[in-house]
Motif scaffolding. Structure first.
Motif, PDB file in Angstrom:
ATOM      1  N   VAL A 139       9.334  18.960  36.796  1.00 43.17           N
ATOM      2  CA  VAL A 139      10.010  20.430  36.197  1.00 43.17           C
ATOM      3  C   VAL A 139       8.848  21.612  36.167  1.00 43.17           C
ATOM      4  CG1 VAL A 139      11.373  19.412  34.422  1.00 43.17           C
ATOM      5  CG2 VAL A 139       9.305  19.939  33.829  1.00 43.17           C
ATOM      6  N   ASP A 140       9.322  23.181  36.147  1.00 43.65           N
ATOM      7  CA  ASP A 140       8.441  24.117  36.397  1.00 43.65           C
ATOM      8  C   ASP A 140       7.710  23.729  35.034  1.00 43.65           C
ATOM      9  OD1 ASP A 140       7.948  27.126  35.591  1.00 43.65           O
ATOM     10  OD2 ASP A 140       8.323  26.841  37.663  1.00 43.65           O
ATOM     11  N   ILE A 141       6.127  24.432  35.077  1.00 46.38           N
ATOM     12  CA  ILE A 141       5.306  24.272  34.145  1.00 46.38           C
ATOM     13  C   ILE A 141       5.853  25.222  32.763  1.00 46.38           C
ATOM     14  CG2 ILE A 141       3.842  26.448  35.009  1.00 46.38           C
ATOM     15  CD1 ILE A 141       1.327  24.899  33.963  1.00 46.38           C
ATOM     16  N   SER A 142       6.558  26.369  32.757  1.00 47.10           N
ATOM     17  CA  SER A 142       7.054  27.275  31.872  1.00 47.10           C
ATOM     18  C   SER A 142       8.045  26.537  31.003  1.00 47.10           C
ATOM     19  CB  SER A 142       7.788  28.447  32.542  1.00 47.10           C
ATOM     20  OG  SER A 142       8.914  28.107  33.106  1.00 47.10           O
ATOM     21  N   HIS A 143       8.613  25.469  31.589  1.00 46.52           N
ATOM     22  CA  HIS A 143       9.543  24.488  30.723  1.00 46.52           C
ATOM     23  C   HIS A 143       8.679  23.603  29.777  1.00 46.52           C
ATOM     24  CE1 HIS A 143      13.242  22.530  29.825  1.00 46.52           C
ATOM     25  NE2 HIS A 143      12.729  21.400  29.980  1.00 46.52           N
ATOM     26  N   ILE A 144       7.498  23.085  30.353  1.00 50.77           N
ATOM     27  CA  ILE A 144       6.727  22.444  29.537  1.00 50.77           C
ATOM     28  C   ILE A 144       6.006  23.246  28.397  1.00 50.77           C
ATOM     29  CG2 ILE A 144       4.446  21.083  29.586  1.00 50.77           C
ATOM     30  CD1 ILE A 144       6.815  19.649  30.916  1.00 50.77           C
ATOM     31  N   THR A 145       5.827  24.670  28.742  1.00 52.37           N
ATOM     32  CA  THR A 145       5.180  25.487  27.690  1.00 52.37           C
ATOM     33  C   THR A 145       6.290  25.783  26.515  1.00 52.37           C
ATOM     34  OG1 THR A 145       3.803  26.670  29.532  1.00 52.37           O
ATOM     35  CG2 THR A 145       4.151  27.618  27.310  1.00 52.37           C
ATOM     36  N   LYS A 146       7.345  25.854  26.898  1.00 52.07           N
ATOM     37  CA  LYS A 146       8.386  26.073  25.862  1.00 52.07           C
ATOM     38  C   LYS A 146       8.562  24.751  24.984  1.00 52.07           C
ATOM     39  CE  LYS A 146      11.089  29.351  28.877  1.00 52.07           C
ATOM     40  NZ  LYS A 146      12.441  29.758  29.562  1.00 52.07           N
ATOM     41  N   LYS A 147       8.478  23.704  25.532  1.00 51.69           N
ATOM     42  CA  LYS A 147       8.452  22.375  24.861  1.00 51.69           C
ATOM     43  C   LYS A 147       7.494  22.197  23.927  1.00 51.69           C
ATOM     44  CE  LYS A 147      11.744  19.626  27.702  1.00 51.69           C
ATOM     45  NZ  LYS A 147      12.575  19.372  26.646  1.00 51.69           N
ATOM     46  N   ILE A 148       6.358  22.856  24.443  1.00 49.05           N
ATOM     47  CA  ILE A 148       5.163  22.634  23.732  1.00 49.05           C
ATOM     48  C   ILE A 148       5.373  23.668  22.260  1.00 49.05           C
ATOM     49  CG2 ILE A 148       2.540  23.260  23.464  1.00 49.05           C
ATOM     50  CD1 ILE A 148       2.308  22.362  26.488  1.00 49.05           C
ATOM     51  N   ASN A 149       5.655  24.766  22.471  1.00 46.54           N
ATOM     52  CA  ASN A 149       5.925  25.577  21.435  1.00 46.54           C
ATOM     53  C   ASN A 149       7.434  25.662  20.673  1.00 46.54           C
ATOM     54  OD1 ASN A 149       3.316  26.674  22.261  1.00 46.54           O
ATOM     55  ND2 ASN A 149       3.988  28.032  23.774  1.00 46.54           N
ATOM     56  N   LEU A 150       7.741  24.764  20.896  1.00 45.40           N
ATOM     57  CA  LEU A 150       9.330  24.486  20.546  1.00 45.40           C
ATOM     58  C   LEU A 150       9.404  24.964  18.857  1.00 45.40           C
ATOM     59  CD1 LEU A 150      12.509  23.674  21.277  1.00 45.40           C
ATOM     60  CD2 LEU A 150      11.665  21.305  20.397  1.00 45.40           C
ATOM     61  N   LEU A 151       8.680  24.444  18.116  1.00 47.71           N
ATOM     62  CA  LEU A 151       9.070  24.547  16.563  1.00 47.71           C
ATOM     63  C   LEU A 151       8.135  25.588  15.966  1.00 47.71           C
ATOM     64  CD1 LEU A 151       8.900  20.713  15.842  1.00 47.71           C
ATOM     65  CD2 LEU A 151      10.941  21.956  16.648  1.00 47.71           C
ATOM     66  N   GLU A 152       7.372  26.494  16.729  1.00 47.17           N
ATOM     67  CA  GLU A 152       6.820  27.490  16.193  1.00 47.17           C
ATOM     68  C   GLU A 152       7.768  28.666  15.697  1.00 47.17           C
ATOM     69  OE1 GLU A 152       4.109  29.692  18.945  1.00 47.17           O
ATOM     70  OE2 GLU A 152       2.748  27.765  19.032  1.00 47.17           O
ATOM     71  N   GLY A 153       7.388  28.860  14.133  1.00 48.92           N
ATOM     72  CA  GLY A 153       8.317  29.876  13.789  1.00 48.92           C
ATOM     73  C   GLY A 153       9.636  29.153  13.133  1.00 48.92           C
ATOM     74  N   ILE A 154       9.829  27.874  13.022  1.00 48.55           N
ATOM     75  CA  ILE A 154      11.098  27.095  12.547  1.00 48.55           C
ATOM     76  C   ILE A 154      10.567  26.580  11.297  1.00 48.55           C
ATOM     77  CG2 ILE A 154      12.641  25.562  12.927  1.00 48.55           C
ATOM     78  CD1 ILE A 154      12.675  26.417  15.842  1.00 48.55           C
ATOM     79  N   CYS A 155      11.302  26.511  10.225  1.00 44.30           N
ATOM     80  CA  CYS A 155      10.826  26.056   9.117  1.00 44.30           C
ATOM     81  C   CYS A 155      11.039  24.481   9.157  1.00 44.30           C
ATOM     82  CB  CYS A 155      11.425  26.485   7.587  1.00 44.30           C
ATOM     83  SG  CYS A 155      13.205  26.285   7.667  1.00 44.30           S
ATOM     84  N   PRO A 156      10.262  23.629   8.279  1.00 46.79           N
ATOM     85  CA  PRO A 156      10.238  22.315   8.302  1.00 46.79           C
ATOM     86  C   PRO A 156      11.827  21.726   7.983  1.00 46.79           C
ATOM     87  CG  PRO A 156       8.476  22.979   7.158  1.00 46.79           C
ATOM     88  CD  PRO A 156       9.273  24.196   7.455  1.00 46.79           C
ATOM     89  N   GLU A 157      12.555  22.540   7.143  1.00 50.68           N
ATOM     90  CA  GLU A 157      13.876  21.870   6.607  1.00 50.68           C
ATOM     91  C   GLU A 157      14.906  22.136   7.911  1.00 50.68           C
ATOM     92  OE1 GLU A 157      11.568  23.436   3.128  1.00 50.68           O
ATOM     93  OE2 GLU A 157      12.095  24.375   5.071  1.00 50.68           O
ATOM     94  N   ALA A 158      14.542  22.892   8.581  1.00 56.27           N
ATOM     95  CA  ALA A 158      15.390  23.195   9.822  1.00 56.27           C
ATOM     96  C   ALA A 158      15.084  22.287  10.788  1.00 56.27           C
ATOM     97  CB  ALA A 158      15.510  24.742  10.562  1.00 56.27           C
TER      98      ALA A 158
END
Length: 293
Positions: A132-151
């Motif tokens: 896959v493209d490296i940008s896709h990996i970057t998005k997966k790495i940062n997936l949960l940033e800014g999302i609360c634990p309950e969500a």
């Protein structure tokens, strides 16, 4: 209380590839498929992550029947491997193995990629391994940033696009949970649905307080109605959530009682003669497997 019987020997065993007998033929053209190339690249870059699943060794032939991992077996052979780590089954029911279990959820995949990065596997190497493209990996790495634990907890067993995080993190935690509940209840994890929920979110529930761009063709009155309907839907969802457990229990009890009742041929004959429409409803309840029906 008896202990749980494991379906596999806990520790993988290295088994020579020539001692592993496939249980089915691989499809024609496998070597040129995207799935095969991803698996082959992954094994080549970071090694075999998921062991093969095999039956116990046959005493006569000395071979292990392959239960799951046919594509991985082909890729290992093409890469010149002589043996593979295998989980040895303790029974002979292939129903219980990997072809019957859920694959990694998006959040589980996120944690695996983060773990790999923490172990100094570069994002570029992961991108190459997964084809896959490296940008896709970057998005997966940062997936949960800014999302609360309950969500995150609500999303943990679901599969969804990495772009969903981009939409959800624009909302405040309380609204994130509300939208996550609605998406799970509707079984709709698409980015389009999340964006619709975002548009219907009051500015007070957004992180920066700025409403997203208006949807073309939707006026202020329609937007206000959408917000009211969304609020009503959330209220209905909570009411259903409170009564769902009791409703399921009642369904199970009623279904069990009616099934036992209809096993009596005399009762079935009597109801069929006197109240055929009632018998039809009884039969439908017995055949019901969920409240959705």
């Amino acid at each position: 209380m008896t202990g749980v019987v494991l379906g596999f020997v806990p520790e993988p065993l290295m088994v020579p590839l020539d001692k592993i007998l496939p249980s089915r033929k691989v499809p024609v053209g496998l070597a040129t498929s995207r799935k095969y190339n991803q698996i082959r690249a992954s094994i080549e870059e970071v090694g075999l992550i998921e062991p093969l699943s095999v039956a116990a060794m046959d005493a006569t032939s000395g071979q292990h029947l392959l239960l799951d991992g046919h594509v991985r077996l082909v890729a290992l052979g093409d890469l010149g491997h002589q043996a593979a780590p295998c989980l040895i089954a303790t029974d002979d029911e292939s129903y219980t193995y990997n072809n019957r279990i859920n694959r990694l959820s998006t959040i589980q995949e996120h944690f695996m990629i983060r773990r790999a990065v923490e172990r100094r596997v570069s994002p570029g190497r992961l991108a190459k391994a997964l084809s896959v493209d490296i940008s896709h990996i970057t998005k997966k790495i940062n997936l949960l940033e800014g999302i609360c634990p309950e969500a995150v907890e609500l999303f943990k067993d679901r599969q969804f696009s990495v772009e969903l995080g981009r939409v959800i993190r624009k909302m405040k935690p309380t609204r994130q949970v509300e939208c996550a509940e609605l998406m799970v209840a509707a079984n709709n994890m698409t980015v389009a649905y999340a964006e619709a929920l975002l548009v219907a979110t009051p500015s007070t529930s957004l992180v920066d307080g700025v409403r997203p761009r208006k949807v073309v063709g939707v006026g202020p009155e329609q937007m206000a109605r959408m917000e009211r309907e969304m609020s009503n839907l959330q209220g209905q969802y909570r009411l259903v959530e409170q009564s769902y457990g009791q409703d399921v229990l009642n369904l199970v009890l009623a279904r069990g009682y009616l099934a036992k009742l209809l096993e009596n041929a005399k009762v079935t004959k009597y109801v069929k003669q006197r109240q055929p429409e009632v018998l039809e409803q009884f039969t439908a309840i017995v055949a019901t497997t969920s409240l959705d029906q």
